[in-house]
Design a protein around this motif. Structure first.
Motif, PDB file in Angstrom:
ATOM      1  N   SER A  37      55.340 101.904  78.825  1.00 37.50           N
ATOM      2  CA  SER A  37      53.874 101.808  78.853  1.00 37.50           C
ATOM      3  C   SER A  37      53.422 101.091  80.127  1.00 37.50           C
ATOM      4  O   SER A  37      52.389 101.436  80.704  1.00 37.50           O
ATOM      5  CB  SER A  37      53.339 101.125  77.596  1.00 37.50           C
ATOM      6  N   SER A  38      54.197 100.099  80.585  1.00 36.40           N
ATOM      7  CA  SER A  38      53.846  99.432  81.853  1.00 36.40           C
ATOM      8  C   SER A  38      53.866 100.425  83.006  1.00 36.40           C
ATOM      9  O   SER A  38      52.991 100.405  83.874  1.00 36.40           O
ATOM     10  CB  SER A  38      54.842  98.307  82.169  1.00 36.40           C
ATOM     11  N   LEU A  39      54.883 101.300  82.987  1.00 32.17           N
ATOM     12  CA  LEU A  39      54.983 102.312  84.048  1.00 32.17           C
ATOM     13  C   LEU A  39      53.741 103.205  84.067  1.00 32.17           C
ATOM     14  O   LEU A  39      53.168 103.480  85.126  1.00 32.17           O
ATOM     15  CB  LEU A  39      56.252 103.152  83.836  1.00 32.17           C
ATOM     16  N   VAL A  40      53.291 103.641  82.878  1.00 30.51           N
ATOM     17  CA  VAL A  40      52.133 104.534  82.823  1.00 30.51           C
ATOM     18  C   VAL A  40      50.868 103.814  83.280  1.00 30.51           C
ATOM     19  O   VAL A  40      50.105 104.321  84.111  1.00 30.51           O
ATOM     20  CB  VAL A  40      51.965 105.117  81.403  1.00 30.51           C
ATOM     21  N   PHE A  41      50.650 102.591  82.770  1.00 29.60           N
ATOM     22  CA  PHE A  41      49.480 101.820  83.216  1.00 29.60           C
ATOM     23  C   PHE A  41      49.539 101.598  84.726  1.00 29.60           C
ATOM     24  O   PHE A  41      48.530 101.681  85.420  1.00 29.60           O
ATOM     25  CB  PHE A  41      49.425 100.463  82.506  1.00 29.60           C
ATOM     26  N   SER A  42      50.722 101.302  85.215  1.00 29.38           N
ATOM     27  CA  SER A  42      50.869 101.032  86.644  1.00 29.38           C
ATOM     28  C   SER A  42      50.489 102.263  87.469  1.00 29.38           C
ATOM     29  O   SER A  42      49.752 102.160  88.455  1.00 29.38           O
ATOM     30  CB  SER A  42      52.312 100.617  86.929  1.00 29.38           C
ATOM     31  N   MET A  43      50.961 103.437  87.042  1.00 25.11           N
ATOM     32  CA  MET A  43      50.666 104.651  87.813  1.00 25.11           C
ATOM     33  C   MET A  43      49.177 104.995  87.770  1.00 25.11           C
ATOM     34  O   MET A  43      48.568 105.312  88.787  1.00 25.11           O
ATOM     35  CB  MET A  43      51.501 105.828  87.285  1.00 25.11           C
ATOM     36  N   VAL A  44      48.592 104.910  86.569  1.00 23.79           N
ATOM     37  CA  VAL A  44      47.173 105.263  86.434  1.00 23.79           C
ATOM     38  C   VAL A  44      46.309 104.241  87.171  1.00 23.79           C
ATOM     39  O   VAL A  44      45.391 104.591  87.921  1.00 23.79           O
ATOM     40  CB  VAL A  44      46.776 105.367  84.950  1.00 23.79           C
ATOM     41  N   GLY A 100      47.137  95.681  80.443  1.00 25.32           N
ATOM     42  CA  GLY A 100      46.665  96.864  81.159  1.00 25.32           C
ATOM     43  C   GLY A 100      45.187  97.130  80.917  1.00 25.32           C
ATOM     44  O   GLY A 100      44.414  97.315  81.864  1.00 25.32           O
ATOM     45  N   ILE A 101      44.774  97.113  79.651  1.00 25.31           N
ATOM     46  CA  ILE A 101      43.361  97.388  79.361  1.00 25.31           C
ATOM     47  C   ILE A 101      42.495  96.285  79.968  1.00 25.31           C
ATOM     48  O   ILE A 101      41.451  96.547  80.578  1.00 25.31           O
ATOM     49  CB  ILE A 101      43.147  97.545  77.841  1.00 25.31           C
ATOM     50  N   GLY A 102      42.945  95.038  79.842  1.00 20.37           N
ATOM     51  CA  GLY A 102      42.213  93.923  80.447  1.00 20.37           C
ATOM     52  C   GLY A 102      42.034  94.121  81.945  1.00 20.37           C
ATOM     53  O   GLY A 102      40.933  93.987  82.485  1.00 20.37           O
ATOM     54  N   MET A 103      43.103  94.479  82.632  1.00 21.68           N
ATOM     55  CA  MET A 103      43.011  94.633  84.088  1.00 21.68           C
ATOM     56  C   MET A 103      42.176  95.847  84.485  1.00 21.68           C
ATOM     57  O   MET A 103      41.489  95.814  85.502  1.00 21.68           O
ATOM     58  CB  MET A 103      44.406  94.753  84.710  1.00 21.68           C
ATOM     59  N   PHE A 104      42.235  96.913  83.687  1.00 19.56           N
ATOM     60  CA  PHE A 104      41.383  98.071  83.992  1.00 19.56           C
ATOM     61  C   PHE A 104      39.919  97.658  83.909  1.00 19.56           C
ATOM     62  O   PHE A 104      39.108  98.021  84.767  1.00 19.56           O
ATOM     63  CB  PHE A 104      41.669  99.224  83.016  1.00 19.56           C
ATOM     64  N   LEU A 105      39.572  96.871  82.871  1.00 14.95           N
ATOM     65  CA  LEU A 105      38.180  96.407  82.741  1.00 14.95           C
ATOM     66  C   LEU A 105      37.811  95.508  83.920  1.00 14.95           C
ATOM     67  O   LEU A 105      36.726  95.625  84.498  1.00 14.95           O
ATOM     68  CB  LEU A 105      37.992  95.638  81.422  1.00 14.95           C
ATOM     69  N   VAL A 106      38.712  94.602  84.286  1.00 20.90           N
ATOM     70  CA  VAL A 106      38.444  93.681  85.400  1.00 20.90           C
ATOM     71  C   VAL A 106      38.213  94.472  86.689  1.00 20.90           C
ATOM     72  O   VAL A 106      37.201  94.301  87.373  1.00 20.90           O
ATOM     73  CB  VAL A 106      39.633  92.700  85.582  1.00 20.90           C
ATOM     74  N   SER A 107      39.148  95.362  86.984  1.00 20.18           N
ATOM     75  CA  SER A 107      39.072  96.093  88.246  1.00 20.18           C
ATOM     76  C   SER A 107      37.813  96.959  88.290  1.00 20.18           C
ATOM     77  O   SER A 107      37.076  96.966  89.277  1.00 20.18           O
ATOM     78  CB  SER A 107      40.334  96.944  88.382  1.00 20.18           C
ATOM     79  N   PHE A 108      37.574  97.661  87.188  1.00 17.30           N
ATOM     80  CA  PHE A 108      36.425  98.558  87.171  1.00 17.30           C
ATOM     81  C   PHE A 108      35.105  97.789  87.274  1.00 17.30           C
ATOM     82  O   PHE A 108      34.214  98.168  88.033  1.00 17.30           O
ATOM     83  CB  PHE A 108      36.447  99.414  85.902  1.00 17.30           C
ATOM     84  N   LEU A 120      41.311  89.207  78.181  1.00  8.69           N
ATOM     85  CA  LEU A 120      42.373  90.089  77.660  1.00  8.69           C
ATOM     86  C   LEU A 120      43.596  90.058  78.577  1.00  8.69           C
ATOM     87  O   LEU A 120      44.736  89.900  78.126  1.00  8.69           O
ATOM     88  CB  LEU A 120      41.874  91.533  77.575  1.00  8.69           C
ATOM     89  N   ALA A 121      43.339  90.197  79.881  1.00  4.01           N
ATOM     90  CA  ALA A 121      44.449  90.272  80.829  1.00  4.01           C
ATOM     91  C   ALA A 121      45.223  88.964  80.855  1.00  4.01           C
ATOM     92  O   ALA A 121      46.462  88.963  80.908  1.00  4.01           O
ATOM     93  CB  ALA A 121      43.927  90.613  82.219  1.00  4.01           C
ATOM     94  N   VAL A 122      44.510  87.847  80.815  1.00  6.17           N
ATOM     95  CA  VAL A 122      45.211  86.557  80.881  1.00  6.17           C
ATOM     96  C   VAL A 122      46.014  86.335  79.596  1.00  6.17           C
ATOM     97  O   VAL A 122      47.143  85.830  79.646  1.00  6.17           O
ATOM     98  CB  VAL A 122      44.213  85.416  81.157  1.00  6.17           C
ATOM     99  N   VAL A 123      45.463  86.752  78.455  1.00  4.10           N
ATOM    100  CA  VAL A 123      46.241  86.648  77.208  1.00  4.10           C
ATOM    101  C   VAL A 123      47.499  87.511  77.339  1.00  4.10           C
ATOM    102  O   VAL A 123      48.616  87.063  77.038  1.00  4.10           O
ATOM    103  CB  VAL A 123      45.389  87.066  75.990  1.00  4.10           C
ATOM    104  N   GLY A 124      47.327  88.747  77.830  1.00  5.45           N
ATOM    105  CA  GLY A 124      48.482  89.628  78.025  1.00  5.45           C
ATOM    106  C   GLY A 124      49.482  89.034  79.004  1.00  5.45           C
ATOM    107  O   GLY A 124      50.702  89.077  78.767  1.00  5.45           O
ATOM    108  N   GLY A 125      48.991  88.442  80.073  1.00  4.55           N
ATOM    109  CA  GLY A 125      49.870  87.826  81.067  1.00  4.55           C
ATOM    110  C   GLY A 125      50.593  86.620  80.482  1.00  4.55           C
ATOM    111  O   GLY A 125      51.784  86.408  80.724  1.00  4.55           O
ATOM    112  N   ALA A 126      49.876  85.834  79.681  1.00  2.00           N
ATOM    113  CA  ALA A 126      50.487  84.645  79.069  1.00  2.00           C
ATOM    114  C   ALA A 126      51.589  85.062  78.106  1.00  2.00           C
ATOM    115  O   ALA A 126      52.666  84.457  78.080  1.00  2.00           O
ATOM    116  CB  ALA A 126      49.431  83.820  78.351  1.00  2.00           C
TER     117      ALA A 126
END
Lengths: 502, 174
Positions: free
Chosen positions: A345-352, A426-434, A479-485
């Motif tokens: 799943s990391s690979l897919v999030f990374s590519m997208v 991944g979802i957290g970072m997509f929201l952040v980036s977007f 979300l992203a920081v929780v995922g990162g933690a």
């Protein structure tokens, strides 16, 4: 000389004990810096979200500087050193050449990164990652960066020396594996990049000591970005090598056409550094011919390389899954993919994330007219959180999910949490980036403590939709920081308490 | 496998699907490359490149003379200046303010000289979102023609020290 080996029970690879130790120490150090950078991330994100506005101004800028150094430089380059040692010594069944130099490289890097971090925390280097003169930091800051860069150059040299050792000791026959080839491309780009770093940081250090009187601002910008942006091209190249690696490890994929994939890596070496030019498109002094030339066809040949990988990696995953029997219709292979495997799943999030959020936007910034509406707005920050965080960081996290059982030989303490982690992050970072790109389109500046302009003499009131964008950003950041933690804690807990594998 | 030595014949011909993909990508890359010079000549807005080296003291003096000559008032302690249409105007960036406030006329063209007296600064014109760099020792000449009247802000968007977020200037177009 220590040349003891063990044989990996899963992959059958011969692993040199010195290489293994160096991979471990570099990987652990990188995760520690990810933890530091992540802590800074939540503090500065909760300051930028006007509804919370947590930190005072000086701490905000200080922590933002540390966040960038910890993430863009330390987390990623320490992990890249681990990748270089893995793809050379382990994948080629070879001993690591000159382990002593590799240890010296590590000591220089950790010493340099430590000096930089402490100097920033002492409040002596509130200059941001770019440290544009005449804004001046304490000499120790520049010295720390120089030590780190010298260490990283030495690490690359150990990698190349290991390639030579493996070839001459005939530990493999024929051509390099694709992943090692990609890592070699990354190491070549790293040496070009770090040379730029040395060219500009040494005089800047001397200037901070008062030995040189003046640093010309545009000259600094031109050479700095040969380091500042190109260092992210090392990441791109290493990340794509990791994509091929993860494709093989997770679903057993084979590169569709080795010839094309390798050509694409060569295109990166030749052309990708020129993308750095896009930082200078609205600077005084540079002619349109210079800008069009450098960001024109040269940069687009690197884009072509990315397009080749964008086809090759997903296609090889599809072919591998179809071979496993998921052949119905166009998309059954997607259903059959191992979505619960965090590395997949990391690979897919990374590519997208890298392709659609970071990559495409980055290419648009290379157009001088579009640079007018994006330069130094939050759109830029959104772009590189798409590439470096959703892209590179997620790929490296996915890799870590294999490093832990294969190199550290430990079983995760919480495998269910590991399966969920990439989705949260991944979802957290997509929201952040977007959301960063979205509000950046309204002119919201990057590196800014207070976009409500409470103390400014003239008020600026953004379109109210910016408030919604900032809220989406805040939620995404949490979300992203929780995922990162979860990622960092899982890694640390597993190393300390995970059940040992045979 | 990507982690093992490739088979001896790894340079075998590329598959048809991948050939089509790469061809389309290459054509697109050539197209967007050609668009860059094309748009430079046919588009109506390019980043200016007219630049002169200048010492901060010299720039400050030129700007002070300009302000003294064309000053029409004050706004929050910052002089308001109405430059002659078609002529030169100066904008000085320094920590942490933009001077002067400019009063421009719609449809008129101005040569706006910008430079910094100390650090690197950003020039972000709000709400139209146009962004340029301001560097010390360089006079960057932006040839501008306002097309819409209104109240504009100039935000600094390059970090220039702890008070950076308060660095806001103003342009009015009538």
């Amino acid at each position: 000389m220590n040349t003891s080996f063990r044989t990996c029970s899963v992959t059958g690879l011969k692993i040199h004990s010195e290489a293994e130790k160096l991979i471990k120490i570099n990987a652990v150090t990188s995760v520690v810096f990810l933890l530091v950078g992540g802590l800074m991330a939540i503090l500065i994100a909760m300051t930028r979200w006007p509804a919370v506005h947590l930190l005072p101004e000086d701490l905000f800028y200080r922590f933002l500087t540390l966040h960038a150094i910890a993430m863009l430089v330390a987390w990623i380059i320490f992990m890249e050193m681990a990748i270089l040692y893995f793809t050379s010594a382990v994948l080629l069944n070879s001993r690591l050449a000159v382990p002593k130099v590799a240890w010296l490289a590590y000591i220089l890097m950790i010493g340099g990164a430590g000096i930089v971090a402490v100097t920033i925390l002492l409040g002596k280097a509130d200059v941001m990652f770019t440290s544009y003169p005449p804004l001046q930091a304490d000499p120790m800051y520049y010295l720390g960066v120089i030590l780190f860069a010298v260490g990283a150059i030495l690490g690359c040299c150990v990698f190349f020396a290991t390639l030579i050792v493996a070839k001459s000791e005939k530990t493999y026959e024929g051509s390099l594996p694709l992943v090692t080839f990609g890592a070699a491309a990354a190491a070549i780009i790293a040496i070009i990049t770090l040379a730029h770093g040395a060219i500009i940081y040494v005089p800047t250090w001397l200037w901070s000591l008062g030995i040189i009187q003046h640093i010309d601002a545009p000259t600094y910008r031109l050479i700095f970005w040969g380091f500042g942006h190109s260092s992210q091209q090392i990441n791109v190249c290493a990340m794509i090598a990791v994509w091929y690696l993860l494709g093989t490890l997770t679903v057993g994929s084979k590169p569709i056409s080795q010839k094309l994939c390798r050509t694409a890596f060569v295109l990166y070496i030749l052309f990708i550094d020129i993308a750095s030019e896009h930082h200078l498109l609205v600077d005084p002094g540079l002619s349109p011919a210079h800008k069009s030339w450098n960001t024109g066809y040269f940069m687009h040949l690197a884009v072509l390389a990315s397009m080749i990988h964008a086809f090759a990696v997903p296609a090889s995953v599809e072919v591998a899954l179809r071979k496993k029997g998921y052949t119905k219709g166009l998309f059954e292979w997607l259903k059959g993919a191992p979505w619960g495997n965090p590395a997949f799943s990391s690979l897919v999030f990374s590519m997208v994330g890298f392709g659609f959020l970071g990559g495409i936007t980055g290419i648009t910034f290379g157009t001088e007219q579009l640079s007018i509406i994006s330069h130094n707005t939050w759109r830029i920050t959104g772009h590189f959180h798409g590439t470096v965080v959703a892209g590179t960081t997620m790929a490296f996290m996915g890799l870590t999910y294999y490093v832990i059982p294969l190199i550290f030989r430990r079983e995760y303490v919480a495998p269910k949490l590991a399966s969920a982690q990439p989705y949260l992050f991944g979802i957290g970072m997509f929201l952040v980036s977007f959301s960063m790109m979205f509000v950046g389109g309204f002119g919201v500046p990057r590196r800014h403590w207070d976009i409500t302009f409470t103390d400014a003499i003239f008020k600026v009131s953004f379109n109210p939709v910016v408030d919604i964008g900032m809220a989406v950003f805040g939620i995404g950041a949490i979300l992203a920081v929780v995922g990162g933690a979860i990622f960092c804690l899982q890694a640390v807990a597993t190393l300390l308490m995970g059940r040992k594998l045979a | 496998m990507s982690i093992s030595v490739p088979e001896t014949y790894w340079w075998k011909p590329v598959d048809r699907e991948e050939k089509i993909w790469v061809t389309v990508a290459l054509i697109w890359c050539i197209f967007i490359t050609l668009m860059m010079p094309y748009w430079h000549f046919t588009g109506k807005q390019n980043p200016p490149w007219e630049t002169y080296k200048i010492k901060p003291e010299q720039f400050e003096k030129l700007a002070a003379d300009f302000i003294a000559k064309h000053k029409v008032g004050e706004d929050n302690g910052i002089p308001v200046v109405e430059p002659p249409p078609g002529g030169d105007a100066f904008l000085v960036a320094s920590t942490w303010k933009f001077e002067p406030v400019l009063k421009l006329q719609k449809g008129q063209t101005y040569r706006l000289h910008v430079s910094s007296l100390d650090y690197q600064h950003g020039l972000s014109i709000f709400p139209i979102n146009m962004n340029f760099m301001i560097l010390p020792d360089y006079d960057y000449v932006l040839t501008i023609t306002p097309t819409e009247s209104g109240d504009y802000r100039i935000m600094c968007n390059e970090f220039c020290g702890i008070g950076h977020h308060n660095m806001v200037g103003k342009i009015t177009v009538t």
